[in-house]
Design an enzyme around this catalytic site. Sequence first.
Site, PDB file in Angstrom:
ATOM      1  N   HIS A  50      -8.210   8.265   2.701  1.00  0.00           N
ATOM      2  CA  HIS A  50      -7.574   9.582   2.689  1.00  0.00           C
ATOM      3  C   HIS A  50      -8.615  10.646   2.431  1.00  0.00           C
ATOM      4  O   HIS A  50      -9.568  10.429   1.681  1.00  0.00           O
ATOM      5  CB  HIS A  50      -6.450   9.666   1.646  1.00  0.00           C
ATOM      6  CG  HIS A  50      -6.855   9.224   0.275  1.00  0.00           C
ATOM      7  ND1 HIS A  50      -6.952   7.899  -0.080  1.00  0.00           N
ATOM      8  CD2 HIS A  50      -7.196   9.934  -0.826  1.00  0.00           C
ATOM      9  CE1 HIS A  50      -7.332   7.800  -1.356  1.00  0.00           C
ATOM     10  NE2 HIS A  50      -7.497   9.024  -1.831  1.00  0.00           N
TER      11      HIS A  50
ATOM     12  N   HIS B  79      -3.778   1.378   8.558  1.00  0.00           N
ATOM     13  CA  HIS B  79      -4.387   1.079   7.256  1.00  0.00           C
ATOM     14  C   HIS B  79      -5.883   0.830   7.407  1.00  0.00           C
ATOM     15  O   HIS B  79      -6.305  -0.128   8.045  1.00  0.00           O
ATOM     16  CB  HIS B  79      -3.740  -0.136   6.585  1.00  0.00           C
ATOM     17  CG  HIS B  79      -4.308  -0.396   5.220  1.00  0.00           C
ATOM     18  ND1 HIS B  79      -3.812   0.205   4.085  1.00  0.00           N
ATOM     19  CD2 HIS B  79      -5.375  -1.129   4.821  1.00  0.00           C
ATOM     20  CE1 HIS B  79      -4.543  -0.168   3.040  1.00  0.00           C
ATOM     21  NE2 HIS B  79      -5.491  -0.980   3.469  1.00  0.00           N
TER      22      HIS B  79
ATOM     23  N   CYS C  23       0.866  -1.187   0.000  1.00  0.00           N
ATOM     24  CA  CYS C  23       0.000   0.000   0.000  1.00  0.00           C
ATOM     25  C   CYS C  23       0.896   1.227   0.000  1.00  0.00           C
ATOM     26  O   CYS C  23       1.722   1.406   0.900  1.00  0.00           O
ATOM     27  CB  CYS C  23      -0.895  -0.023   1.243  1.00  0.00           C
ATOM     28  SG  CYS C  23      -1.748   1.535   1.537  1.00  0.00           S
TER      29      CYS C  23
ATOM     30  N   HIS D 225      -6.271   3.234   0.577  1.00  0.00           N
ATOM     31  CA  HIS D 225      -5.966   3.548   1.987  1.00  0.00           C
ATOM     32  C   HIS D 225      -6.731   4.848   2.237  1.00  0.00           C
ATOM     33  O   HIS D 225      -6.485   5.846   1.539  1.00  0.00           O
ATOM     34  CB  HIS D 225      -4.446   3.712   2.173  1.00  0.00           C
ATOM     35  CG  HIS D 225      -3.994   4.057   3.567  1.00  0.00           C
ATOM     36  ND1 HIS D 225      -2.968   3.372   4.210  1.00  0.00           N
ATOM     37  CD2 HIS D 225      -4.374   5.030   4.438  1.00  0.00           C
ATOM     38  CE1 HIS D 225      -2.758   3.897   5.407  1.00  0.00           C
ATOM     39  NE2 HIS D 225      -3.601   4.912   5.569  1.00  0.00           N
TER      40      HIS D 225
ATOM     41  N   CYS E 114       0.702   3.360   3.181  1.00  0.00           N
ATOM     42  CA  CYS E 114       1.401   2.739   4.318  1.00  0.00           C
ATOM     43  C   CYS E 114       2.913   2.951   4.167  1.00  0.00           C
ATOM     44  O   CYS E 114       3.614   3.185   5.163  1.00  0.00           O
ATOM     45  CB  CYS E 114       1.075   1.253   4.410  1.00  0.00           C
ATOM     46  SG  CYS E 114      -0.559   0.903   5.120  1.00  0.00           S
TER      47      CYS E 114
ATOM     48  N   ASP F  80      -0.287  16.390  -2.044  1.00  0.00           N
ATOM     49  CA  ASP F  80      -0.601  15.518  -3.170  1.00  0.00           C
ATOM     50  C   ASP F  80       0.403  15.757  -4.303  1.00  0.00           C
ATOM     51  O   ASP F  80       0.789  16.889  -4.584  1.00  0.00           O
ATOM     52  CB  ASP F  80      -2.028  15.798  -3.669  1.00  0.00           C
ATOM     53  CG  ASP F  80      -2.573  14.676  -4.531  1.00  0.00           C
ATOM     54  OD1 ASP F  80      -3.507  13.992  -4.102  1.00  0.00           O
ATOM     55  OD2 ASP F  80      -2.051  14.482  -5.652  1.00  0.00           O
TER      56      ASP F  80
HETATM   57  P1  AMP Z   1      -7.920   9.117  -4.932  1.00  0.00           P
HETATM   58  O1  AMP Z   1      -7.989   9.175  -6.442  1.00  0.00           O
HETATM   59  O2  AMP Z   1      -9.044   9.810  -4.237  1.00  0.00           O
HETATM   60  O3  AMP Z   1      -7.695   7.709  -4.446  1.00  0.00           O
HETATM   61  O4  AMP Z   1      -6.654   9.972  -4.549  1.00  0.00           O
HETATM   62  C1  AMP Z   1      -5.358   9.465  -4.550  1.00  0.00           C
HETATM   63  C2  AMP Z   1      -4.439  10.658  -4.599  1.00  0.00           C
HETATM   64  O5  AMP Z   1      -3.157  10.244  -4.217  1.00  0.00           O
HETATM   65  C3  AMP Z   1      -4.310  11.313  -5.982  1.00  0.00           C
HETATM   66  O6  AMP Z   1      -4.714  12.679  -5.891  1.00  0.00           O
HETATM   67  C4  AMP Z   1      -2.824  11.170  -6.300  1.00  0.00           C
HETATM   68  O7  AMP Z   1      -2.304  12.295  -6.968  1.00  0.00           O
HETATM   69  C5  AMP Z   1      -2.221  11.009  -4.916  1.00  0.00           C
HETATM   70  N1  AMP Z   1      -0.963  10.310  -4.829  1.00  0.00           N
HETATM   71  C6  AMP Z   1      -0.663   9.083  -5.344  1.00  0.00           C
HETATM   72  N2  AMP Z   1       0.596   8.714  -5.004  1.00  0.00           N
HETATM   73  C7  AMP Z   1       1.092   9.740  -4.249  1.00  0.00           C
HETATM   74  C8  AMP Z   1       2.342   9.969  -3.599  1.00  0.00           C
HETATM   75  N3  AMP Z   1       3.347   9.066  -3.640  1.00  0.00           N
HETATM   76  N4  AMP Z   1       2.505  11.128  -2.924  1.00  0.00           N
HETATM   77  C9  AMP Z   1       1.506  12.042  -2.868  1.00  0.00           C
HETATM   78  N5  AMP Z   1       0.304  11.876  -3.454  1.00  0.00           N
HETATM   79  C10 AMP Z   1       0.105  10.752  -4.138  1.00  0.00           C
HETATM   80 ZN    ZN Z   2      -2.242   1.470   3.694  1.00  0.00          ZN
END
Ligand code: AMP
Ligand code: ZN
Length: 112
Positions: free
Chosen positions: A98, A45, A3, A96, A6, A29
């Site tokens: 958010h 998680h 994940c 996960h 995580c 983000d």
């Molecule tokens: P969701 O589409 O609601 O699941 O949002 C996931 C978010 O995680 C997206 O806005 C991605 O740009 C962001 N994301 C994915 N990987 C990373 C990372 N390593 N660091 C920061 N943001 C990330």
């Molecule tokens: Zn996780």
Amino acid sequence: MDCIFCKIVSGEIPSKKAYEDENVLAFYDLEPQAPVHILVIPKEHITSAAEIDESNSSVISKIFEAIAKIAKELDLKDGFRVVTNCGDAAGQTVKHLHYHLLGGRDFTWPPG
Ligand code: AMP
Ligand code: ZN
């Protein structure tokens, strides 16, 4: 567990942190959709909002306490949006839990 959030909590994947305490982490983000775009997550998680129950819901109040602190710190006094995408139809790409904290511009309603 494989994940990415995580791994951000453990430090295995780097992030630009905006807030951290014992139970909650907030980081910027990678693909910001607004001038301020921060993800606020439980360190534990939890797959999505659909998995919140009596055993883990106390962290949700901590997440919203963190959101209010960050919004004050970043001076988002004109308003901000908090969004959680739950499941594929809602566009959840990282499984996960958010909360997206978005600010620094106007938002339309209803969302797409
Ligand atoms: P969701 O589409 O609601 O699941 O949002 C996931 C978010 O995680 C997206 O806005 C991605 O740009 C962001 N994301 C994915 N990987 C990373 C990372 N390593 N660091 C920061 N943001 C990330
Ligand atoms: Zn996780």
